[in-house]
Design an enzyme around this catalytic site. Structure first.
Site, PDB file in Angstrom:
ATOM      1  CG  ASN A 176       8.536   6.638  -2.700  1.00 15.00           C
ATOM      2  OD1 ASN A 176       8.094   5.719  -3.400  1.00 15.00           O
ATOM      3  ND2 ASN A 176       8.634   7.877  -3.129  1.00 15.00           N
ATOM      4  NE  ARG A 177       6.037   0.477   2.953  1.00 15.45           N
ATOM      5  CZ  ARG A 177       4.978   0.414   2.136  1.00 15.45           C
ATOM      6  NH1 ARG A 177       4.451   1.525   1.621  1.00 15.45           N
ATOM      7  NH2 ARG A 177       4.427  -0.742   1.840  1.00 15.45           N
ATOM      8  CG  LEU A 178      10.785   8.440   1.856  1.00 14.34           C
ATOM      9  CD1 LEU A 178      11.177   9.489   0.813  1.00 14.34           C
ATOM     10  CD2 LEU A 178      12.044   7.902   2.539  1.00 14.34           C
ATOM     11  CE  LYS A 209      -3.090   2.366   3.133  1.00 13.70           C
ATOM     12  NZ  LYS A 209      -4.000   2.358   4.243  1.00 13.70           N
TER      13      LYS A 209
END
Ligand SMILES: Cc1cc2nc3c(=O)[nH]c(=O)nc-3n(C[C@H](O)[C@H](O)[C@H](O)COP(=O)(O)O)c2cc1C
Length: 236
Positions: free
Chosen positions: A213-215, A9
């Site tokens: 982007n998981r940032l 996701k």
């Protein structure tokens, strides 16, 4: 089997900036809780998703999600952890209040080791809040007052259940329930001596907002010796 490794996701609803944060983490938590409940949805994108969610719940005939559900982690005196979901029933300057059986596994662990942690996850807002601190019992009058507000069935269940102990079978539970129904036919059901509330006084509260982007954005409030709060950004 569902291909778990392929479930992915992207988090792109919103960002969280230092300037968005309240100085007091309880105030910040209340804001996020209200937003999770849809009461104060702010921002067009968020509003859209919250409304979409509500529409889906209405057409699907489901009940609103448990915004006040939280995972409570405790540990015994050897440090072996256990976790389960309970409901947040109050939040104020003392901390986070929940109610349970004082002889349950969680309660036994809290007696041995009052350090505990809570996690809230509000998936539609792509947010989590992680709390840790020290747990104490709430005053008896507070448990009495809350117990009176519970539906009759829940009050009888508090009497019926030896929460966390091994039960021989379901029939025994139902038998006990029927006995209690007969024992308390009227509206008055007293508070069982083994049932009541706890409050977790936070030492640390982290607010997590999912980002692309998981940032992710993470801000951690840590209580200083003078009771003020230090706020720091954490690496995702
Ligand atoms: C959504 C949800 C809400 C729950 N709320 C409570 C609660 O407020 N209090 C409680 O004692 N158990 C609650 N439970 C049951 C607990 O998860 C757990 O089974 C029970 O408290 C026994 O835990 P223990 O054996 O670890 O002490 C809830 C479960 C779910 C799934």
């Amino acid at each position: 089997m569902m291909p778990l490794a392929e479930l992915r996701k992207e988090y792109n609803l919103a960002g969280l900036r230092r300037s968005d944060l309240a100085a007091d983490p309880i105030a910040q938590f209340k804001l996020w809780l209200e937003q999770a409940a849809g009461a104060r949805a702010s921002g067009r994108v968020r509003k859209f998703f919250v409304n979409l969610y509500k529409a889906m719940m209405l057409t699907g005939g489901g009940s609103p999600m448990d915004v006040n559900a939280m995972t409570l982690a405790t540990a015994d005196k050897q440090g072996r952890p256990s976790a389960r979901v309970v409901l947040l029933k109050g939040v104020d300057e003392r901390g986070f209040v929940f109610f349970t059986n004082y002889e349950s596994r969680k309660a036994q662990e809290l007696t041995e080791n009052p350090q505990a942690a809570l996690v809230f996850y509000w998936s539609d807002l792509e947010r989590q809040v992680c709390v840790s601190g020290t747990v104490t019992k709430v005053p008896r009058e507070e448990s009495e007052a809350y117990f009176k507000t519970r539906p009759r069935g829940s009050r009888l269940a508090a009497w019926a259940s030896k929460q966390s102990q091994v039960a021989r079978d379901r029939a025994l539970l139902e038998e006990k329930w029927q006995q209690l129904e007969a024992q308390y036919p009227g509206p008055e059901i007293p508070l069982p001596p083994w049932w009541g509330g706890y409050v977790l006084a936070p030492a640390r509260i982290e607010f997590w907002q999912g980002r692309p982007n998981r940032l992710h954005d993470r801000f951690c409030y840590t209580k200083r010796a003078d009771n003020s709060w230090q706020i720091e950004r954490l690496w995702p």
